[in-house]
Design an enzyme around this catalytic site. Structure first.
Site, PDB file in Angstrom:
ATOM      1  N   ASN A  75     -33.597  73.486 -15.585  1.00  0.00           N
ATOM      2  CA  ASN A  75     -33.808  73.587 -14.464  1.00  0.00           C
ATOM      3  C   ASN A  75     -35.257  73.633 -14.119  1.00  0.00           C
ATOM      4  OD1 ASN A  75     -31.532  75.059 -13.852  1.00  0.00           O
ATOM      5  ND2 ASN A  75     -32.315  77.011 -14.513  1.00  0.00           N
ATOM      6  N   VAL A  76     -35.576  72.947 -13.025  1.00  0.00           N
ATOM      7  CA  VAL A  76     -37.056  72.458 -12.842  1.00  0.00           C
ATOM      8  C   VAL A  76     -37.971  73.583 -12.243  1.00  0.00           C
ATOM      9  CG1 VAL A  76     -36.600  70.088 -12.912  1.00  0.00           C
ATOM     10  CG2 VAL A  76     -36.443  71.430 -10.459  1.00  0.00           C
ATOM     11  N   ASP A  77     -37.345  74.760 -11.725  1.00  0.00           N
ATOM     12  CA  ASP A  77     -38.268  76.001 -11.479  1.00  0.00           C
ATOM     13  C   ASP A  77     -38.932  76.607 -12.222  1.00  0.00           C
ATOM     14  OD1 ASP A  77     -36.566  77.961 -12.284  1.00  0.00           O
ATOM     15  OD2 ASP A  77     -34.969  77.091 -11.041  1.00  0.00           O
TER      16      ASP A  77
ATOM     17  N   HIS B 241     -35.731  68.866 -17.972  1.00  0.00           N
ATOM     18  CA  HIS B 241     -36.034  67.942 -16.700  1.00  0.00           C
ATOM     19  C   HIS B 241     -37.179  67.864 -15.911  1.00  0.00           C
ATOM     20  CE1 HIS B 241     -31.213  67.988 -16.900  1.00  0.00           C
ATOM     21  NE2 HIS B 241     -31.557  66.858 -17.817  1.00  0.00           N
TER      22      HIS B 241
ATOM     23  N   ASN C 272     -21.076  82.109 -17.955  1.00  0.00           N
ATOM     24  CA  ASN C 272     -21.074  81.195 -16.713  1.00  0.00           C
ATOM     25  C   ASN C 272     -20.108  82.031 -15.747  1.00  0.00           C
ATOM     26  OD1 ASN C 272     -22.093  78.860 -15.466  1.00  0.00           O
ATOM     27  ND2 ASN C 272     -20.080  77.963 -15.536  1.00  0.00           N
ATOM     28  N   LEU C 273     -20.331  81.575 -14.451  1.00  0.00           N
ATOM     29  CA  LEU C 273     -19.314  82.299 -13.416  1.00  0.00           C
ATOM     30  C   LEU C 273     -17.966  81.732 -13.599  1.00  0.00           C
ATOM     31  CD1 LEU C 273     -21.206  82.151  -9.901  1.00  0.00           C
ATOM     32  CD2 LEU C 273     -20.313  83.961 -11.249  1.00  0.00           C
TER      33      LEU C 273
ATOM     34  N   ALA D 245     -24.501  85.751 -14.741  1.00  0.00           N
ATOM     35  CA  ALA D 245     -25.597  85.790 -16.137  1.00  0.00           C
ATOM     36  C   ALA D 245     -26.540  87.271 -15.702  1.00  0.00           C
ATOM     37  CB  ALA D 245     -26.446  84.820 -16.084  1.00  0.00           C
TER      38      ALA D 245
END
Ligand code: ZN
Length: 241
Positions: free
Chosen positions: A99-101, A116, A206-207, A224
């Site tokens: 994730n990039v957040d 990433h 995971n979902l 999660a």
């Protein structure tokens, strides 16, 4: 929910998180209906060629994502991982994220590898300097050297940051936990297989069952934010007893 794997103080843990963990905080994923990805063609904003051709369009897209990112908060899954790292400083623990957040850092995680890149960072196309920029940026931001800045993000066709080191970490770990990934995006998807081949116990949350489900020793289906706090409680109790 099924049994949880036990750990000891000598267990080396590597966690890999993907879009699913951020989605629970409201960060849109590629496939979300009505997400920003629907307004933009991926290939025209997230490739080196796109930036070469129309840097202004690319920056408009990333500036929109940067703005949107400011309004989201970490969820119980992010906090559980941060809590684990804080409560058990003696355990070898690393967190790799696709994730990039900023949600892991905001929750308090320290040993985070953003493979990433990060939305909050820019990189100069001339002097290569990477900078954290939390302020609002123009559509064509420039470095103090005069060079054009680009988002410090790994685009399609580019190589993720620090891949060699990440593979090594996965190779050396005893427990590999993968959270919120579809098991489709490489090289991250291959980490599970790599870890398993080198003797790690593999755990997935995971979902829905991910593509690489076969390589997971334990798989927990669900949010999660509900599963990780329980998992971390279990691990903390392993070391308390
Ligand atoms: Zn520069």
């Amino acid at each position: 929910m099924g049994p949880f794997v036990n750990i000891t103080r000598r267990t080396k843990i590597v966690v890999l998180t993907g879009a699913g963990i951020s989605a629970e905080s409201g960060v849109p994923t590629f496939r979300d209906k009505g997400g920003i990805w629907e307004k933009y063609d991926l290939m025209s904003v997230a490739t080196p060629q796109a930036f070469e051709g129309d840097p202004q369009l690319v920056w408009r897209f990333y500036n929109e994502r940067r703005k949107q990112g400011k309004s989201v908060q970490p969820n119980p899954a992010h906090y559980a991982l941060a809590r684990f790292e804080r409560l058990l400083p003696e355990v070898d623990f690393a967190l790799i994220t696709q994730n990039v957040d900023h949600l892991h850092r905001e929750a308090g995680s320290k040993n985070v590898y953003h493979m990433h890149g990060e939305l909050s960072k820019t990189r100069c196309t001339r002097c290569e300097r990477v900078e954290e920029r939390l302020d609002e940026l123009p559509d064509l931001p420039r470095c103090s050297c005069g060079g054009l800045l680009r988002p410090h993000i790994v685009w399609f066709g580019e190589i993720p940051f620090g891949t060699d080191k990440l593979y090594q970490m996965v190779e050396e770990c005893d427990l590999f936990l993968v959270v919120g990934t579809s098991g489709l995006v490489h090289p991250a998807a291959g980490f599970v297989i790599h870890g398993k081949r080198h003797g790690a116990v593999t755990v997935g949350v995971n979902l829905t069952p991910p593509e690489n489900r076969l390589y997971l020793d334990y798989f927990y289906e669900g949010k999660a934010g509900e599963i990780l706090p329980k998992l971390v409680n279990h691990w903390v109790s392993c070391l308390d007893s």
